[in-house]
Motif scaffolding. Structure first.
Motif, PDB file in Angstrom:
ATOM      1  N   ASN A 135     -11.709  34.296  37.115  1.00 20.60           N
ATOM      2  CA  ASN A 135     -11.407  33.535  38.339  1.00 20.60           C
ATOM      3  C   ASN A 135     -12.619  33.385  39.256  1.00 20.60           C
ATOM      4  O   ASN A 135     -12.498  32.879  40.360  1.00 20.60           O
ATOM      5  CB  ASN A 135     -10.285  34.215  39.133  1.00 20.60           C
ATOM      6  CG  ASN A 135     -10.756  35.500  39.803  1.00 20.60           C
ATOM      7  OD1 ASN A 135     -11.649  36.173  39.275  1.00 20.60           O
ATOM      8  ND2 ASN A 135     -10.196  35.836  40.940  1.00 20.60           N
ATOM      9  N   SER A 136     -13.782  33.854  38.782  1.00 13.61           N
ATOM     10  CA  SER A 136     -14.963  33.927  39.652  1.00 13.61           C
ATOM     11  C   SER A 136     -16.201  33.706  38.794  1.00 13.61           C
ATOM     12  O   SER A 136     -16.189  34.026  37.600  1.00 13.61           O
ATOM     13  CB  SER A 136     -15.008  35.347  40.258  1.00 13.61           C
ATOM     14  OG  SER A 136     -16.304  35.724  40.656  1.00 13.61           O
ATOM     15  N   ILE A 169     -10.289  40.374  37.060  1.00 14.28           N
ATOM     16  CA  ILE A 169     -10.709  39.647  38.266  1.00 14.28           C
ATOM     17  C   ILE A 169     -11.333  40.674  39.215  1.00 14.28           C
ATOM     18  O   ILE A 169     -11.051  41.872  39.094  1.00 14.28           O
ATOM     19  CB  ILE A 169      -9.537  38.926  38.967  1.00 14.28           C
ATOM     20  CG1 ILE A 169      -8.507  39.940  39.516  1.00 14.28           C
ATOM     21  CG2 ILE A 169      -8.842  37.943  38.037  1.00 14.28           C
ATOM     22  CD1 ILE A 169      -7.531  39.330  40.511  1.00 14.28           C
ATOM     23  N   GLU A 196     -16.509  37.577  47.441  1.00 17.26           N
ATOM     24  CA  GLU A 196     -15.901  36.319  47.893  1.00 17.26           C
ATOM     25  C   GLU A 196     -14.649  35.969  47.072  1.00 17.26           C
ATOM     26  O   GLU A 196     -13.658  35.458  47.605  1.00 17.26           O
ATOM     27  CB  GLU A 196     -16.938  35.195  47.757  1.00 17.26           C
ATOM     28  CG  GLU A 196     -16.454  33.850  48.227  1.00 17.26           C
ATOM     29  CD  GLU A 196     -17.444  32.733  47.903  1.00 17.26           C
ATOM     30  OE1 GLU A 196     -18.639  33.014  47.660  1.00 17.26           O
ATOM     31  OE2 GLU A 196     -16.978  31.565  47.878  1.00 17.26           O
ATOM     32  N   TYR A 197     -14.680  36.244  45.781  1.00 18.89           N
ATOM     33  CA  TYR A 197     -13.560  35.864  44.908  1.00 18.89           C
ATOM     34  C   TYR A 197     -12.547  36.991  44.717  1.00 18.89           C
ATOM     35  O   TYR A 197     -11.607  36.853  43.944  1.00 18.89           O
ATOM     36  CB  TYR A 197     -14.092  35.408  43.542  1.00 18.89           C
ATOM     37  CG  TYR A 197     -14.715  34.037  43.580  1.00 18.89           C
ATOM     38  CD1 TYR A 197     -13.995  32.906  43.212  1.00 18.89           C
ATOM     39  CD2 TYR A 197     -16.030  33.865  44.012  1.00 18.89           C
ATOM     40  CE1 TYR A 197     -14.561  31.642  43.265  1.00 18.89           C
ATOM     41  CE2 TYR A 197     -16.620  32.610  44.071  1.00 18.89           C
ATOM     42  CZ  TYR A 197     -15.876  31.496  43.694  1.00 18.89           C
ATOM     43  OH  TYR A 197     -16.439  30.243  43.755  1.00 18.89           O
ATOM     44  N   SER A 198     -12.748  38.119  45.408  1.00 19.40           N
ATOM     45  CA  SER A 198     -11.881  39.278  45.168  1.00 19.40           C
ATOM     46  C   SER A 198     -10.482  39.052  45.742  1.00 19.40           C
ATOM     47  O   SER A 198     -10.293  38.279  46.688  1.00 19.40           O
ATOM     48  CB  SER A 198     -12.508  40.529  45.776  1.00 19.40           C
ATOM     49  OG  SER A 198     -12.566  40.390  47.177  1.00 19.40           O
ATOM     50  N   ALA A 224     -20.982  36.981  43.927  1.00 19.77           N
ATOM     51  CA  ALA A 224     -19.716  36.236  44.043  1.00 19.77           C
ATOM     52  C   ALA A 224     -18.494  37.141  44.087  1.00 19.77           C
ATOM     53  O   ALA A 224     -17.427  36.726  44.544  1.00 19.77           O
ATOM     54  CB  ALA A 224     -19.579  35.268  42.866  1.00 19.77           C
ATOM     55  N   PHE A 225     -18.634  38.385  43.609  1.00 17.57           N
ATOM     56  CA  PHE A 225     -17.441  39.209  43.397  1.00 17.57           C
ATOM     57  C   PHE A 225     -16.621  39.418  44.679  1.00 17.57           C
ATOM     58  O   PHE A 225     -15.400  39.325  44.664  1.00 17.57           O
ATOM     59  CB  PHE A 225     -17.800  40.556  42.769  1.00 17.57           C
ATOM     60  CG  PHE A 225     -18.361  40.462  41.358  1.00 17.57           C
ATOM     61  CD1 PHE A 225     -17.939  39.471  40.488  1.00 17.57           C
ATOM     62  CD2 PHE A 225     -19.304  41.367  40.899  1.00 17.57           C
ATOM     63  CE1 PHE A 225     -18.447  39.373  39.182  1.00 17.57           C
ATOM     64  CE2 PHE A 225     -19.811  41.285  39.607  1.00 17.57           C
ATOM     65  CZ  PHE A 225     -19.382  40.294  38.752  1.00 17.57           C
TER      66      PHE A 225
END
Ligand SMILES: NC(=O)CCC(=O)C(=O)O
Length: 273
Positions: free
Chosen positions: A30-31, A82, A40-42, A37-38
């Motif tokens: 999903n990221s 994720i 922000e997409y967590s 990025a981790f």
């Protein structure tokens, strides 16, 4: 977006004949696979205790979507991993969840061994810059056998697979994302090693290679049987691979080559000493 892509892939896999019992998605689907990025997409991921969700915990949109994918398809689903943000600590983990066909979470695994490597000029990655490591091993019971799970770099640590096999798992399954340096070196070798050492099935599910991505995934999702033979393998492009977990074949392998009952724990010293 990625949720729509995952939904379509699970539905397509579930529509094949014969219908699969279990579907697996890749690592960090999903990221972008990037330490920057981790966070922000967590998302929040429910707590799981003794194979059941702890009531009252919140969840992000990917988790809700994974539940729906499992329930709509009527399959067991290892929902890849994720980035998870933990309530209270705000720590980030690389987290796998597994679902039963009713869409309930039956297992939650946080990547235990963080991918921190530096091969100068070829591949440098330091998950520990933004991720924290998991602290437990994970398996779940399903009608087709007990399944152990790990995430990608976890496959390099044979202890995890050996413990799972000794606890009765018929397969170790790793959502993963090797790269174009370490993939050709070790992707197949590691799966064959874990399978042969423990006489279990081993599967790794990777994202397809994306030409524009900063991290070039190796692809090559594959399944290895208890003899160490590769029984299914994709190339680097988007694909679904299928394989049977044949517990008769597993039993025959163990009968013919009875190493699982010939181990000499009376001779081996504790490896952690
Ligand atoms: N995402 C990962 O953990 C990558 C592991 C990897 O590439 C390896 O060689 O190990």
């Amino acid at each position: 977006n990625n949720i729509a892509v995952a939904r379509k892939a699970v539905a397509a896999a579930a529509a094949s004949v014969p219908k699969p019992d279990l579907i697996v998605l890749p690592e960090v689907w999903n990221s972008p696979y990037a330490v920057t990025a981790f966070r922000e997409y967590s998302e929040r991921v429910p707590a799981v205790k003794d194979g059941a969700e702890v009531a009252g915990t919140t969840e992000g949109e990917s988790i809700t979507a994974l539940r729906e994918m499992a329930r709509d398809a009527g399959v067991w689903l290892i929902g890849g991993s994720i980035p998870e943000i933990e309530d209270g600590t705000e720590n980030i983990y690389n987290t796998l969840t597994a679902y039963n066909p009713e869409g309930k979470i039956v297992a939650k695994h946080r990547k235990v061994h963080l991918f921190d490597i530096d091969i100068p000029g070829r591949q440098t990655f330091k998950e520990s810059e933004t991720l924290s490591a998991g602290t437990w091993l994970t398996s779940f019971e399903a009608p087709f056998g007990k399944i152990g799970v790990g995430i990608c770099y976890d496959v390099r640590f044979p202890e995890m697979a050996m413990i799972a096999a000794r606890q009765g798992c018929v397969a170790m399954i790793y959502p993963a994302a090797f790269n174009t340096t370490t993939g050709p070196m070790h992707w197949t070798l590691l799966q064959r090693s874990r399978a042969n050492d423990n006489q279990i099935y081993v599967a790794m599910c990777s994202p397809a290679r994306h030409p524009g991505a900063a991290y070039q995934a190796y692809g090559h999702s594959s399944v290895v049987n208890p003899l160490g033979d590769v029984v299914a393998e994709a190339d680097e492009t988007e694909a679904i691979v299928y394989a049977d977990i044949d517990t008769d074949m597993l039993a025959t392998t163990r009968r013919n080559l009875p190493v699982t009952i010939q181990r000499r724990f009376d001779v081996y010293d504790d490896v952690s000493k």
